[in-house]
Design an enzyme around this catalytic site. Structure first.
Site, PDB file in Angstrom:
ATOM      1  N   PRO A  11     -18.952  15.974   0.836  1.00 38.39           N
ATOM      2  CA  PRO A  11     -19.342  17.645   0.490  1.00 38.39           C
ATOM      3  C   PRO A  11     -18.513  18.493   0.954  1.00 38.39           C
ATOM      4  CG  PRO A  11     -21.065  15.986   1.019  1.00 38.39           C
ATOM      5  CD  PRO A  11     -20.055  15.239   0.998  1.00 38.39           C
ATOM      6  N   CYS A  12     -18.345  19.664   0.514  1.00 43.04           N
ATOM      7  CA  CYS A  12     -17.126  20.568   0.693  1.00 43.04           C
ATOM      8  C   CYS A  12     -17.768  21.849   1.143  1.00 43.04           C
ATOM      9  CB  CYS A  12     -16.570  20.698  -0.619  1.00 43.04           C
ATOM     10  SG  CYS A  12     -17.842  21.083  -1.986  1.00 43.04           S
ATOM     11  N   GLN A  13     -18.793  22.090   1.794  1.00 45.78           N
ATOM     12  CA  GLN A  13     -19.228  23.503   1.966  1.00 45.78           C
ATOM     13  C   GLN A  13     -18.358  24.144   3.000  1.00 45.78           C
ATOM     14  OE1 GLN A  13     -21.113  20.907   2.407  1.00 45.78           O
ATOM     15  NE2 GLN A  13     -23.355  21.184   2.102  1.00 45.78           N
ATOM     16  N   PHE A  68     -15.142  24.432   2.924  1.00 39.81           N
ATOM     17  CA  PHE A  68     -13.989  24.598   2.293  1.00 39.81           C
ATOM     18  C   PHE A  68     -14.405  25.708   1.032  1.00 39.81           C
ATOM     19  CE2 PHE A  68     -13.440  20.464   4.324  1.00 39.81           C
ATOM     20  CZ  PHE A  68     -12.316  20.968   5.177  1.00 39.81           C
TER      21      PHE A  68
END
Length: 411
Positions: A88-90, A92
């Site tokens: 999961p990339c929140q 970035f």
């Protein structure tokens, strides 16, 4: 340590989501051994499409040991062919960077998923590691996401006498036949030191001068045969801005109604998210499918409605046989969070060819074919009177890190 080889070319996926990357890798001829996914809705989608799928007993990466993952996948350390996943990339994301460009992304607790991925990579020592993430992991001010990944690979090599050489590339999915402009970072590292070579683009935009490549696959190629009025009621736009959308041309968004473009000055330049009132153009690829649908969040259909689940899935290159569990919003979120399966297929074929030395096909089965039928642009309508009081000399957005959200965060 003597490392084993895996003749079955099996893979384990972490953060499997609704299975887009997994589906692509399997279409390329790799064999799924285990999927680790914490979200219950995504788990149901995975089971809906593959009743015999092997889901890990504990979907939370923070609560499952690497030894348990190996036990459930029936592999030993060093035996696995491929470990793949998109943590999961929140931290970035573009919105996070836009609001707070100077923050360290790795200090965000949500970045711990990336730490756990590298923990499993160190413990399993697969032959190949594939990581997918948003482009923001590579353009934060300190480049801390990528620096962490490369630092971890160096530590893995020092601990285990391996020779992982991570290769990074930003891929635009439209360059490979996906009917959607979607840029994501991919990192592929081979345990024995081989430097993976990412494939060159196979399609081009209309304004490209590369005559050797065919044009991008378009939204019309993907969903033109679904261009029907049967969705009119179920997918009717709702909310404050619903009646404004017909005044925006295909391929444009709210910026049409600013001083710099052809509409009325109803908004300030770049004062809203790009996806606000964003409409598909038939003759171009779709804009990026997002995971957070809202009342006026695009991309929206050229007939001024929401996209159906099947249309969203096609724009991501899911086949029509693939089903999604949950409400419309839950299905939309799953599709928006996915790696387009065709990109998984592309990279899976290249991994088999380059690393496992197999003869593989070059063509992708999951991309749409060009549609020959012609399509006419939907005409725009006048701006309804209820919006005319918005006409004003609006201020532009002040710039990165200076908007209302950023100012509020500082206070």
């Amino acid at each position: 340590m003597a490392l084993l080889s895996n003749k079955k070319q099996g893979f384990i996926s972490l953060f499997s989501g609704s299975g887009g990357l997994d589906l692509g890798l399997e279409t390329a001829g790799l064999h799924p051994l285990l999927s680790v996914e914490v979200d219950n809705i995504c788990q149901e989608t995975l089971k809906l499409n593959k009743p015999k799928i092997k889901l890990s007993s504990e979907g939370d990466i923070f609560n499952i040991s690497s030894s348990q993952i190996m036990k459930e996948a029936k592999v030993k350390r060093g035996e696995l062919a491929l470990l793949a996943g998109g943590p999961p990339c929140q931290p970035f994301s573009k919105s996070s960077y836009w609001a707070n460009p100077n923050n360290s992304r790795m200090d965000d607790p949500r970045a711990n998923c990336l730490i756990e991925f590298m923990r499993v990579a160190n413990d399993l020592l697969p032959q190949v590691i594939l990581i997918e993430n948003v482009t923001g992991i590579g353009y934060s001010n300190k480049n801390d996401g990528l620096n962490f990944i490369f630092s971890e690979f160096k530590k893995i090599n020092e601990r285990n006498s391996t020779n992982f050489k991570p290769v990074i590339e930003t891929l635009n999915t439209a360059d490979f036949g996906v009917p959607q402009v979607r840029k994501r970072i991919f990192i592929i590292a081979c345990r024995d030191g081989e430097e993976f070579k990412f494939p060159e683009p196979r399609f081009k935009s209309d304004d490209s001068d590369n005559a050797k490549l065919p044009n991008y696959r378009t939204a019309w190629d993907a969903i033109g045969d679904l261009d029907s009025d049967i969705y009119q009621n179920d997918l009717k736009l709702k909310g404050k801005w619903a009646d404004l959308l017909p005044s925006i041309p295909e391929g444009k968004n709210y910026l049409w109604h600013t001083e710099k473009m052809g509409g009325l000055p109803l908004f300030g330049w770049r004062t809203r998210y790009w996806s606000f009132l964003l409409k598909l153009a038939k003759h171009k690829p779709s804009w990026t499918i997002t995971a957070s649908p809202g009342p006026a969040t695009g991309p929206l259909h050229w007939k001024n409605r929401y996209l159906s689940v099947r249309e969203l899935a096609r724009l991501q290159t899911y086949p029509d046989t693939y089903k999604f569990f949950g409400s419309y919003r839950e299905q939309h979120k799953q599709i928006g969070n996915s790696v387009p399966p065709a990109i998984g297929e592309l990279l899976g074929l290249e991994i088999r060819r380059q690393v496992f030395k197999r003869q593989v096909r070059r063509s992708l089965r999951l991309i749409p074919k060009a549609r020959e039928a012609s399509c006419q642009t939907v005409k725009t309508s006048d701006v309804p009177g209820k919006y005319l009081d918005l006409i004003a000399n609006h201020q532009e957005h002040p710039g990165v890190g200076k908007g209302p959200g950023a100012v509020k965060a500082v206070k």
